[in-house]
Design a protein around this motif. Sequence first.
Motif, PDB file in Angstrom:
ATOM      1  N   SER A   1      53.388   0.266 -47.857  1.00 24.50           N
ATOM      2  CA  SER A   1      54.707   0.492 -47.794  1.00 24.50           C
ATOM      3  C   SER A   1      54.939   2.241 -47.434  1.00 24.50           C
ATOM      4  O   SER A   1      55.608   2.408 -46.705  1.00 24.50           O
ATOM      5  N   ALA A   2      53.956   2.844 -48.584  1.00 26.57           N
ATOM      6  CA  ALA A   2      54.072   4.408 -47.969  1.00 26.57           C
ATOM      7  C   ALA A   2      53.593   4.741 -46.945  1.00 26.57           C
ATOM      8  O   ALA A   2      54.317   5.846 -46.305  1.00 26.57           O
ATOM      9  N   LEU A   3      52.349   4.327 -46.528  1.00 25.51           N
ATOM     10  CA  LEU A   3      52.031   4.688 -45.204  1.00 25.51           C
ATOM     11  C   LEU A   3      52.923   4.415 -44.062  1.00 25.51           C
ATOM     12  O   LEU A   3      53.019   5.014 -43.229  1.00 25.51           O
ATOM     13  N   ARG A   4      53.186   3.212 -44.203  1.00 24.67           N
ATOM     14  CA  ARG A   4      54.437   2.699 -43.112  1.00 24.67           C
ATOM     15  C   ARG A   4      55.596   3.805 -42.994  1.00 24.67           C
ATOM     16  O   ARG A   4      55.846   4.311 -41.799  1.00 24.67           O
ATOM     17  N   LYS A   5      56.083   4.229 -43.932  1.00 20.28           N
ATOM     18  CA  LYS A   5      57.276   5.045 -44.104  1.00 20.28           C
ATOM     19  C   LYS A   5      56.935   6.509 -43.423  1.00 20.28           C
ATOM     20  O   LYS A   5      57.803   6.897 -42.659  1.00 20.28           O
ATOM     21  N   LYS A   6      55.756   6.875 -43.556  1.00 24.09           N
ATOM     22  CA  LYS A   6      55.399   8.165 -43.139  1.00 24.09           C
ATOM     23  C   LYS A   6      55.147   7.906 -41.735  1.00 24.09           C
ATOM     24  O   LYS A   6      55.503   8.683 -40.989  1.00 24.09           O
ATOM     25  N   LEU A   7      54.361   7.095 -41.206  1.00 26.33           N
ATOM     26  CA  LEU A   7      54.237   6.690 -39.748  1.00 26.33           C
ATOM     27  C   LEU A   7      55.461   6.533 -38.945  1.00 26.33           C
ATOM     28  O   LEU A   7      55.696   6.989 -38.024  1.00 26.33           O
ATOM     29  N   GLU A   8      56.519   5.920 -39.532  1.00 25.58           N
ATOM     30  CA  GLU A   8      57.782   5.583 -38.877  1.00 25.58           C
ATOM     31  C   GLU A   8      58.609   6.589 -38.966  1.00 25.58           C
ATOM     32  O   GLU A   8      59.801   6.740 -38.118  1.00 25.58           O
ATOM     33  N   ALA A   9      58.362   7.726 -39.671  1.00 31.85           N
ATOM     34  CA  ALA A   9      59.149   8.885 -39.560  1.00 31.85           C
ATOM     35  C   ALA A   9      59.005   9.725 -38.339  1.00 31.85           C
ATOM     36  O   ALA A   9      60.028  10.391 -37.930  1.00 31.85           O
ATOM     37  N   HIS A  10      57.926   9.325 -37.419  1.00 27.40           N
ATOM     38  CA  HIS A  10      57.844  10.141 -36.274  1.00 27.40           C
ATOM     39  C   HIS A  10      57.926   8.935 -34.958  1.00 27.40           C
ATOM     40  O   HIS A  10      57.341   9.518 -34.006  1.00 27.40           O
ATOM     41  N   GLY A  11      58.222   7.694 -35.309  1.00 27.86           N
ATOM     42  CA  GLY A  11      58.383   7.010 -34.116  1.00 27.86           C
ATOM     43  C   GLY A  11      58.391   5.470 -34.505  1.00 27.86           C
ATOM     44  O   GLY A  11      58.626   5.233 -35.588  1.00 27.86           O
ATOM     45  N   GLY A  12      58.264   4.282 -33.740  1.00 28.87           N
ATOM     46  CA  GLY A  12      58.459   3.151 -33.815  1.00 28.87           C
ATOM     47  C   GLY A  12      57.363   2.532 -34.677  1.00 28.87           C
ATOM     48  O   GLY A  12      56.341   3.009 -35.196  1.00 28.87           O
ATOM     49  N   ARG A  13      57.596   1.225 -34.950  1.00 28.03           N
ATOM     50  CA  ARG A  13      56.535   0.414 -35.724  1.00 28.03           C
ATOM     51  C   ARG A  13      55.236   0.267 -35.273  1.00 28.03           C
ATOM     52  O   ARG A  13      54.971  -0.254 -34.009  1.00 28.03           O
ATOM     53  N   LEU A  14      54.193   0.879 -36.018  1.00 30.58           N
ATOM     54  CA  LEU A  14      52.783   0.414 -35.647  1.00 30.58           C
ATOM     55  C   LEU A  14      51.970  -0.462 -36.585  1.00 30.58           C
ATOM     56  O   LEU A  14      50.996  -1.233 -36.321  1.00 30.58           O
ATOM     57  N   LEU A  15      52.413  -0.014 -37.836  1.00 31.76           N
ATOM     58  CA  LEU A  15      51.858  -1.146 -39.107  1.00 31.76           C
ATOM     59  C   LEU A  15      52.706  -2.096 -39.303  1.00 31.76           C
ATOM     60  O   LEU A  15      53.931  -1.999 -39.760  1.00 31.76           O
ATOM     61  N   HIS A  16      51.815  -3.354 -39.108  1.00 32.71           N
ATOM     62  CA  HIS A  16      52.941  -4.700 -39.128  1.00 32.71           C
ATOM     63  C   HIS A  16      52.584  -5.541 -40.091  1.00 32.71           C
ATOM     64  O   HIS A  16      51.144  -5.609 -40.540  1.00 32.71           O
ATOM     65  N   THR A  17      53.356  -6.316 -40.730  1.00 32.97           N
ATOM     66  CA  THR A  17      52.968  -7.327 -41.878  1.00 32.97           C
ATOM     67  C   THR A  17      52.893  -8.603 -40.940  1.00 32.97           C
ATOM     68  O   THR A  17      53.821  -9.147 -40.329  1.00 32.97           O
ATOM     69  N   GLU A  18      51.729  -9.182 -40.958  1.00 25.96           N
ATOM     70  CA  GLU A  18      51.763 -10.717 -40.719  1.00 25.96           C
ATOM     71  C   GLU A  18      51.867 -11.702 -41.630  1.00 25.96           C
ATOM     72  O   GLU A  18      50.826 -11.736 -42.513  1.00 25.96           O
TER      73      GLU A  18
ATOM     74  N   THR B   1      51.251  14.079 -43.191  1.00 26.24           N
ATOM     75  CA  THR B   1      50.383  14.454 -44.351  1.00 26.24           C
ATOM     76  C   THR B   1      50.169  13.026 -45.300  1.00 26.24           C
ATOM     77  O   THR B   1      51.332  12.236 -45.519  1.00 26.24           O
ATOM     78  N   LEU B   2      48.955  12.506 -45.190  1.00 27.94           N
ATOM     79  CA  LEU B   2      48.613  11.674 -46.161  1.00 27.94           C
ATOM     80  C   LEU B   2      48.013  11.884 -47.211  1.00 27.94           C
ATOM     81  O   LEU B   2      47.198  12.796 -47.147  1.00 27.94           O
ATOM     82  N   THR B   3      47.758  10.911 -48.128  1.00 31.26           N
ATOM     83  CA  THR B   3      46.785  11.125 -49.339  1.00 31.26           C
ATOM     84  C   THR B   3      45.489  10.652 -48.927  1.00 31.26           C
ATOM     85  O   THR B   3      45.269   9.971 -47.862  1.00 31.26           O
ATOM     86  N   ALA B   4      44.578  10.822 -49.693  1.00 28.64           N
ATOM     87  CA  ALA B   4      43.078  10.532 -49.308  1.00 28.64           C
ATOM     88  C   ALA B   4      42.934   8.828 -48.918  1.00 28.64           C
ATOM     89  O   ALA B   4      42.373   8.350 -48.303  1.00 28.64           O
ATOM     90  N   THR B   5      43.671   8.210 -49.995  1.00 26.71           N
ATOM     91  CA  THR B   5      43.743   6.730 -50.089  1.00 26.71           C
ATOM     92  C   THR B   5      44.281   6.204 -48.958  1.00 26.71           C
ATOM     93  O   THR B   5      43.874   5.448 -48.070  1.00 26.71           O
ATOM     94  N   GLU B   6      45.612   6.876 -48.605  1.00 19.13           N
ATOM     95  CA  GLU B   6      46.373   6.421 -47.289  1.00 19.13           C
ATOM     96  C   GLU B   6      45.592   6.734 -46.001  1.00 19.13           C
ATOM     97  O   GLU B   6      45.623   5.781 -45.023  1.00 19.13           O
ATOM     98  N   PHE B   7      44.781   7.568 -46.026  1.00 20.15           N
ATOM     99  CA  PHE B   7      44.012   8.149 -44.839  1.00 20.15           C
ATOM    100  C   PHE B   7      42.760   6.929 -44.755  1.00 20.15           C
ATOM    101  O   PHE B   7      42.601   6.515 -43.710  1.00 20.15           O
ATOM    102  N   ARG B   8      42.156   6.808 -45.855  1.00 21.24           N
ATOM    103  CA  ARG B   8      40.950   5.786 -45.497  1.00 21.24           C
ATOM    104  C   ARG B   8      41.542   4.522 -45.287  1.00 21.24           C
ATOM    105  O   ARG B   8      41.082   3.961 -44.349  1.00 21.24           O
TER     106      ARG B   8
END
Length: 226
Positions: free
Chosen positions: A194-211, A149-156
């Motif tokens: 940060s919020a988006l990463r937390k939601k994604l990683e609740a279901h698996g490994g890291r896909l959203l990376h900080t360079e 479940t994402l907010t509209a901004t997180e989805f965009r």
Amino acid sequence: MSTSVLVVEDATPIRVAIAAALTDAGHRVLAREDGARLERDIDEFRPDAVLLDVMLPGSDGFDLLKIVRRRCDAGIVMVTARDAVADRLRGLDDGADDYVVKPFEMAELVARVAAVLRRRGRLATAIHIDDLTIDPESATVTRAGEPITLTATEFRMLHHLAQRRDRVLSKTQILTAVWGYEHYDPNLVEVHISALRKKLEAHGGRLLHTERGLGYRLGVTRDSES
């Protein structure tokens, strides 16, 4: 294979900005200041979508709309400062798929082009990155089959990053694409990432990376990720 978009807009700043935004969204773009070469451009460039300004030197957008419809089945988006209902109805009645009134948010214009391309079957609906699936048509996200479940901004934001998978995007690029303006506080991006990463990683490994020092990247793990 990337989709191709033909832009016909006589105002140079607007034409350049639209071309840059569509290119950044992954489309091949050909931009013209008028419709003098329209028939040749359609035959040679074979656009999947055409953006037509209504008020052009020479033949106006309504005249060009008829040419496009005769020569190809590209999606057509009319772009104009004329917001009278009669003008909008005329464009839609003549075969336009959408009608955008200036001034507009660039992110909205890009999204409308994508919607037209999807309706015409020119753009893949779902995006898959590892076990992550993003469906812009239904605005749903799943990971390993589990809904997120994402907010509209997180989805965009996620959709924008997914369209550019494995590319590093700066905070300014994300601000411009998601919020339509590049001068908001950059911390706004950090908070949503940060919020988006937390939601994604609740279901698996890291896909959203900080360079570090560059921005953010959505994709599989690389040795250089942080």
